[in-house]
Design an enzyme around this catalytic site. Structure first.
Site, short mmCIF file in Angstrom:
data_model
loop_
_atom_site.label_atom_id
_atom_site.label_comp_id
_atom_site.label_asym_id
_atom_site.label_seq_id
_atom_site.Cartn_x
_atom_site.Cartn_y
_atom_site.Cartn_z
N PHE A 242 0.81 -1.23 0.00
CA PHE A 242 0.00 0.00 0.00
C PHE A 242 0.84 1.27 0.00
CE2 PHE A 242 -2.06 -3.31 2.68
CZ PHE A 242 -2.94 -3.78 1.72
N ASN A 633 -8.07 -7.42 -16.84
CA ASN A 633 -8.61 -8.64 -16.25
C ASN A 633 -9.73 -8.26 -15.28
OD1 ASN A 633 -9.12 -10.76 -14.41
ND2 ASN A 633 -7.14 -11.71 -14.87
N LYS A 703 -5.58 3.01 -18.35
CA LYS A 703 -5.30 4.19 -17.53
C LYS A 703 -4.68 3.81 -16.19
CE LYS A 703 -9.00 7.34 -18.95
NZ LYS A 703 -10.27 7.89 -18.40
N GLY A 704 -4.79 2.55 -15.83
CA GLY A 704 -4.26 2.12 -14.54
C GLY A 704 -5.36 2.01 -13.52
N GLY A 706 -6.03 0.90 -9.17
CA GLY A 706 -5.42 0.67 -7.86
C GLY A 706 -5.85 1.77 -6.93
N GLU A 707 -5.18 2.91 -7.07
CA GLU A 707 -5.42 4.01 -6.13
C GLU A 707 -6.86 4.53 -6.22
OE1 GLU A 707 -2.21 5.27 -4.73
OE2 GLU A 707 -1.02 3.98 -6.04
#
Ligand code: MOS
Length: 742
Positions: A242, A633, A703-704, A706-707
């Site tokens: 994290f 995914n 674009k990514g 996660g955050e």
């Protein structure tokens, strides 16, 4: 391109290794002849070490060495940009002098035959101090906020303004002007920080928990003043991080110092308690948001001033006000970012750093405004949806926020919400529904990868990346399978070694855009090299075939239009007698960043149930809808989002590191008193993705992720708490007593 692997819900390729225990984490790489090191931490918050009684401890059973500033080697500490720029301070130099800068600073390392021996000796080591009272509370009147040094270099950290925001707010018929606070939080991943260090002459191997292996390699090389190629960092698995492992913290240096001192491999694992003062934290923040609007709900002015805490020796900065000038259409916007240096260790990026904290303030204020206006909070956001990034005056590469709100509203059942606070009940429970916007930049950094096509038809792909849990092993396998035209089972993706091709940090939600793009490039290059070999081989049916006549499908090379077996990679490799190897690298193309504003967007909805008599707050449901470009995914993407939501529940309702103002000691530095969501705190969580095609961000169209999954969750919950109770809580985490007085 018709995707064959990208977009498929492949289960984790490393799942079996993880659940069977075959996966090796840093502390699992035990070395022959290894000793154990335990750090002794300062028990005062500021001052000097006045005495260390190491003789007594050196005679204790099993003790091999006690290393203090008296006998530690003088280290080079060459300049190196280790996450924090050298212009913004200097990293902690361990055991180089007698100064104590914060509670818990390492003052000695004990090395012993076993962990028990080392722990016992470390506990027995008598250290005396000449102590002074530290300043650890940013709200103390003696604490001074400063302009971050980086404000001159980084737009996201600089004061920004368009129009006259203060004037517009002052003159607005409807306004909000409030202050929001967020507690200090610690990352608390399952896996503790751990390093095993082993020297072979001048070469150092570190089996070390890291989200940024090539940086750890370069950082430790700089600390010891030796060439980077003499350091190898190995970290194939991470048990959650994290952000806490983005930096190379002093314990890595201490493990290497200890190993050199005793001439044997040394294992050093931090305790849970040590992770509360030695490996970064989300800084406490205090933010003012002032909004002005017309009675119809058009924003006329936004003022966002935020202050974070940092250490005395380094300026840690995060993008606290970053989203405020592009999220809404508004002619007058002013943002400001300040830092309060304190006698604590340096904070660090934590789960959606900056954006997650900043948007709590902004999206709470927007919610407050909606009630003042009597406009539905979702409708208010739509009313102020911009056509372009008004801060930079350029179009978004893609922006699906309205679609996210539509999809999210529908899946959540927002239409069932009655607007009045305290108007929804379930028996005696107060029910609240809240919404908030999520957004996070779509970053990409230069990255490299290598592909090796082997004789057995397997493709080996490698990059010095990390997988702290999002499923990088799996998603990168899919990318390679896609661009090689192979089934994923024939791809082996290796990460976690600094010797592999260099990648940026495993953070900032840019791993897929950066490493994925490099893998794509390497696969395309490997395929071209395989074709060249086939055409150059005079035994090959494709000898001297014109390039335009050849085509790849399903990992086989054929003449266009022909249906024969063609040549597989394995055939080509077998015929030429050596593997096909190709490197690839990628970075954001040309002037894309100048021409487009690139961000992900999302809409987060939360439902809470609050017991009006005892004030317990339960999150019942969270629904998030996100526009993140292409989803590589969906199974992993959903998992990342629900993980982020859980982090958001912690941020909203539980997580807070409390410092004793007398000495800066974190008083709740353990899992019993640092509350985090457990199974019973986690309700039904839903993540949905809108179909979004972004042709600009990169060739993968990603674009990514996660955050952004964390961003927006805390304000959605806080806004739901207000809807349930009519009580606006502007300080996280929200406590029982905050709503009891409702
Ligand atoms: Mo993330 S806080 O960039 O690991």
């Amino acid at each position: 391109m018709t995707a064959t692997s990208i977009g498929k819900p492949l289960t984790r390729v490393d799942g079996r290794a993880k659940v069977t225990g075959a996966a090796h984490y840093a502390a699992d790489f035990n070395q022959p002849d290894q000793l154990y090191a335990v750090i002794v931490n300062a028990t005062v918050g500021l001052g000097r070490v006045s005495g260390i009684w190491n003789d007594e401890v050196e005679r204790m059973p099993g003790v091999v060495a006690v290393i203090t500033h008296h006998n530690a080697p003088k280290l080079a500490y060459l300049p190196h940009k280790a996450v924090i720029d050298p212009a913004d301070g200097e990293r902690l130099h361990v055991l180089q002098d007698d100064e104590v800068r914060f509670y818990g600073q390492p003052v000695a390392v004990v090395v012993a035959q076993t962990l028990d021996h080392a722990e016992r000796a470390a506990a027995a080591l008598r250290v005396t101090y000449a102590a002074r009272p530290p300043l650890v509370d940013p709200s103390d009147p003696r604490a001074e906020a400063i302009v971050p040094a980086a404000a001159t270099r980084a737009r996201a950290l600089a004061d920004r303004a368009r129009g006259d925001a203060d004037g517009a707010v002052a003159q607005a018929p409807i306004k909000i002007d409030e202050t929001y606070e967020i507690a200090r939080e610690n990352h608390n991943p399952m896996e503790p920080h751990a390093t095993i260090a082993a020297w072979k002459e001048e070469r150092l191997t570190l089996w070390s928990k890291s989200q940024y292996l090539v940086n750890e390699q370069a950082e430790i090389a700089a600390v010891f003043g030796m060439p980077a190629e003499n350091v190898e960092v190995v970290c194939p698995f991470i048990g959650g991080a994290f952000g806490t492992s983005l930096r190379t913290w002093p314990h890595v240096t201490l493990a290497a110092v200890a190993a050199r001192h005793v001439g044997r491999p040394v294992k050093l694992v931090l305790t849970r308690k040590q992770m509360f003062f030695a490996t970064g934290h989300r800084p406490r923040t205090r933010q003012r948001v002032a909004l002005g609007a017309t009675p119809e709900g058009r924003l006329t002015g936004i003022v966002h001033e935020g202050t974070g805490e940092t250490s005395r020796y380094e300026q840690f900065m995060e993008a606290l006000t970053n989203v405020t000038d592009y999220l809404y259409s508004c002619p007058n916007v002013r943002t400001q970012y300040r830092l309060t240096p304190l006698d604590t260790s340096t904070p660090n990026h934590m789960r959606g750093p900056g954006e997650a904290s900043g948007i709590f303030a902004l999206e709470s204020a927007i919610d407050e405004l909606s009630y003042k206006l009597g406009i539905d909070p979702v409708a208010l956001r739509r009313r102020n949806e911009p056509e372009l990034d008004e801060a930079e005056n350029k179009p978004f590469s893609s922006r699906s926020l309205v679609q996210c709100y539509e999809l999210g509203s529908e899946r959540f059942g927002w239409a069932r919400r009655t607007p009045e606070p305290r108007s929804m009940r379930d028996g005696r429970l107060l029910i609240g529904m809240g919404a908030a916007t999520a957004t996070y930049p779509a970053y990409q950094a230069p990255a490299h990868a290598r592909v090796r096509l082997l004789g057995d038809g397997v493709a080996e792909v490698e990059a010095a990346a990390s997988d702290m849990g999002p499923g990088t092993y799996t998603s990168m396998t899919q990318v390679a399978a896609e661009f090689l035209g192979l089934p994923p089972e024939q791809v082996r993706f290796n990460l976690g070694r600094s010797a592999y091709p260099q990648t940026p940090s495993h953070g900032g939600s840019w791993t897929m855009a950066s490493v994925g793009s490099a893998i794509r490039a390497a696969c395309i290059a490997a395929q071209a090299e395989a074709a060249r070999r086939a055409m150059a081989d005079d035994n090959s049916p494709l000898f001297r075939a014109p390039v335009g006549d050849l085509e790849w499908s399903e990992g086989r090379l054929r003449r266009r239009g022909q249906t024969g077996a063609g040549l597989s990679y394995g055939d080509i490799v077998a015929r030429s007698g050596r593997p096909v190897e190709a490197d690839g690298s990628a970075e954001r193309g040309g002037d894309v960043a100048e021409r487009y504003s690139m961000h992900s967007f999302g809409a987060v909805f939360a439902e809470v149930a609050i017991d009006p008599d005892v004030g317990t707050i339960r999150v019942r449901r969270i629904v998030g809808a996100y526009g993140i470009g292409r989803v590589v995914n969906p199974l992993l993407a959903r998992s990342q989002c629900t993980g982020g939501m859980i982090g958001g529940i912690g941020m909203a309702l539980m997580e807070r590191t409390v410092l004793d103002p007398r000495d800066g000691r974190p008083v709740n530095a353990h899992m019993a008193d640092y509350l985090m969501p457990v199974n019973l705190d986690i309700p039904r969580l839903e993540a949905h993705f809108v179909d979004e095609v972004d042709p600009h961000v990169n060739a993968l169209g990603v674009k990514g992720l996660g955050e952004i999954a964390l961003v927006g969750t805390a304000p959605a919950i806080a806004n739901a708490v207000f809807h349930a109770t009519g009580k606006r809580v502007r300080s996280l985490p929200i406590h029982i007593d905050d709503v009891l007085s409702a």
